[in-house]
Design a protein around this motif. Structure first.
Motif: not given
Length: 106
Positions: A44-55, A57-68
């Motif tokens: 949870a802490w690491l995801l807050t470090l992603v430079p993005s203006e919207a949580a 969008r950050t979580y959506a993009a993360y989904g693909g990385i998580y699946i891989l």
């Protein structure tokens, strides 16, 4: 840099969830939950470090990385070879994550 953060977040999330899986499904001792909770907190802490203006969008993009990362966990940790559906599904999700992460914003 975002991809590195996403990779570490995925590792932390999968490790944390696996600790719960191991306790509940593989009869591991309850102390497996302690490192699992630490790993999930790190995720949870690491995801807050992603430079993005919207949580979202950050979580959506993360989904693909998580699946891989999940498919890699299946292969490396659980020692089960991913089949063509695992690999092709992960590719499609990564493509979607790339569009979300790298798409031009107005």
């Amino acid at each position: 840099m975002s991809l590195v953060i996403y990779a570490f977040a995925a590792l932390a999330e999968i490790a944390g969830c696996f600790a719960f899986w191991a306790w509940l499904r593989l009869d591991k001792p309850v102390w497996w939950l302690a490192p699992g909770l630490v790993a999930l907190s790190a995720f949870a802490w690491l995801l807050t470090l992603v430079p993005s203006e919207a949580a979202g969008r950050t979580y959506a993009a993360y989904g693909g990385i998580y699946i891989l990362a999940s498919i890699l966990w299946l292969w490396i940790v659980e020692q089960r070879v991913p089949d063509r559906w695992d690999v092709s599904g992960a590719f499609v999700c990564l493509l979607g994550a790339g569009i979300i992460l790298l798409g031009p914003r107005g």
